[in-house]
Design a protein around this motif. Structure first.
Motif, PDB file in Angstrom:
ATOM      1  N   ASN A 142      -4.726  -0.071   6.474  1.00 40.46           N
ATOM      2  CA  ASN A 142      -3.981  -1.119   7.150  1.00 40.46           C
ATOM      3  C   ASN A 142      -4.506  -1.315   8.575  1.00 40.46           C
ATOM      4  OD1 ASN A 142      -1.626  -3.014   7.069  1.00 40.46           O
ATOM      5  ND2 ASN A 142      -1.046  -1.761   8.815  1.00 40.46           N
TER       6      ASN A 142
ATOM      7  N   LEU B 159       3.933  -0.849   3.838  1.00 38.09           N
ATOM      8  CA  LEU B 159       3.323   0.473   3.664  1.00 38.09           C
ATOM      9  C   LEU B 159       4.441   1.387   3.188  1.00 38.09           C
ATOM     10  CD1 LEU B 159       1.166   0.876   6.904  1.00 38.09           C
ATOM     11  CD2 LEU B 159       0.384   0.313   4.614  1.00 38.09           C
TER      12      LEU B 159
ATOM     13  N   VAL C 201       7.101  -0.751   7.301  1.00 38.47           N
ATOM     14  CA  VAL C 201       6.644   0.602   7.006  1.00 38.47           C
ATOM     15  C   VAL C 201       7.851   1.421   6.585  1.00 38.47           C
ATOM     16  CG1 VAL C 201       5.554   2.686   7.939  1.00 38.47           C
ATOM     17  CG2 VAL C 201       4.790   0.431   8.720  1.00 38.47           C
TER      18      VAL C 201
ATOM     19  N   GLU D 175       5.033   5.054   2.234  1.00 33.40           N
ATOM     20  CA  GLU D 175       4.347   6.334   2.393  1.00 33.40           C
ATOM     21  C   GLU D 175       5.266   7.506   2.048  1.00 33.40           C
ATOM     22  OE1 GLU D 175       1.210   6.178   3.087  1.00 33.40           O
ATOM     23  OE2 GLU D 175       1.182   4.060   3.591  1.00 33.40           O
TER      24      GLU D 175
ATOM     25  N   LEU E 292       0.865  -1.184   0.000  1.00 33.08           N
ATOM     26  CA  LEU E 292       0.000   0.000   0.000  1.00 33.08           C
ATOM     27  C   LEU E 292       0.892   1.221   0.000  1.00 33.08           C
ATOM     28  CD1 LEU E 292      -2.823  -0.614   2.645  1.00 33.08           C
ATOM     29  CD2 LEU E 292      -3.037  -0.534   0.170  1.00 33.08           C
ATOM     30  N   SER E 293       0.572   2.162  -0.850  1.00 33.20           N
ATOM     31  CA  SER E 293       1.375   3.371  -0.926  1.00 33.20           C
ATOM     32  C   SER E 293       0.469   4.571  -1.109  1.00 33.20           C
ATOM     33  CB  SER E 293       2.349   3.263  -2.106  1.00 33.20           C
ATOM     34  OG  SER E 293       3.179   4.393  -2.159  1.00 33.20           O
TER      35      SER E 293
ATOM     36  N   ALA F 141      -3.935   5.151   3.308  1.00 29.15           N
ATOM     37  CA  ALA F 141      -3.267   3.848   3.223  1.00 29.15           C
ATOM     38  C   ALA F 141      -2.950   3.319   4.628  1.00 29.15           C
ATOM     39  CB  ALA F 141      -1.999   3.955   2.381  1.00 29.15           C
ATOM     40  N   PHE F 142      -2.413   4.178   5.492  1.00 31.54           N
ATOM     41  CA  PHE F 142      -2.196   3.785   6.893  1.00 31.54           C
ATOM     42  C   PHE F 142      -3.516   3.360   7.534  1.00 31.54           C
ATOM     43  CE2 PHE F 142       1.940   6.147   7.504  1.00 31.54           C
ATOM     44  CZ  PHE F 142       2.624   5.083   8.093  1.00 31.54           C
TER      45      PHE F 142
END
Length: 180
Positions: free
Chosen positions: A81, A104, A172, A106, A67-68, A77-78
């Protein structure tokens, strides 16, 4: 409150070609017409659609998920999750076949949705020509729409609690610049 995956299309195509893997950009509903949690709902529904239909509809076998997102997209996205972790814990039958993200990724994510408290981002926005303090306040207030955000780990990722942290299995990576 603004933007779309269109502005990321040039480098996302390069990444997809270089990595030899599909990248799916999601345009979620934007505030002020669709305040929190509509963007998160959109992302959750799309995530579940991908897991349930990618093989038949897109001829894709899903084995790994990253996920980005950047800025507000990083926040969502965070949040997704965190939501998936909670659902896995509290609805295990429903979520038994759901693959959680492995990473993740980010880029300068929004981790705290509040302009009433002083933050580095707020201080930097005082001198910013494009995303100044007024624009930041407008964006935050329209996105949260009077929702009490303080302790919500789905909106304020910085407020992630021990329950979520102890169940988070993904890596992350957060990218930010010296002025972010």
């Amino acid at each position: 409150v603004g933007s779309s995956t269109f502005i990321h299309e040039i480098y996302l195509r390069k990444w997809a070609n270089h990595l030899g893997t599909p990248i799916i950009g999601i345009n979620y509903s934007l505030a002020p017409k669709y305040p929190y949690p509509e963007g998160l709902n959109d992302l959750y529904q799309t995530y579940m659609w991908i897991l349930n239909h990618a093989k038949d509809e897109l001829n894709m076998e899903i084995k790994h998920i990253i996920l980005s997102g950047d800025s507000a997209g990083g926040n969502i996205a965070f949040s997704l999750n965190n939501l998936l972790i909670c659902l896995k814990e509290y609805a295990p039958v429903l979520m038994k076949d759901v693959i959680l993200p492995e990473l993740l990724l980010e880029e300068y994510p929004v981790t705290y949705v509040n302009v009433k408290n002083c933050s580095n981002s707020f201080l930097l926005s005082l001198n910013d020509q494009v995303f100044n303090a007024a624009n930041m306040a407008f964006s935050v207030e329209n996105y949260r729409n009077n929702y009490n955000t303080e302790e919500d780990p789905f909106l304020n990722c910085i407020k992630i609690n021990d329950f979520l942290l102890s169940r988070m299995k993904c890596k992350v990576r957060i990218f930010f610049g010296s002025s972010d």
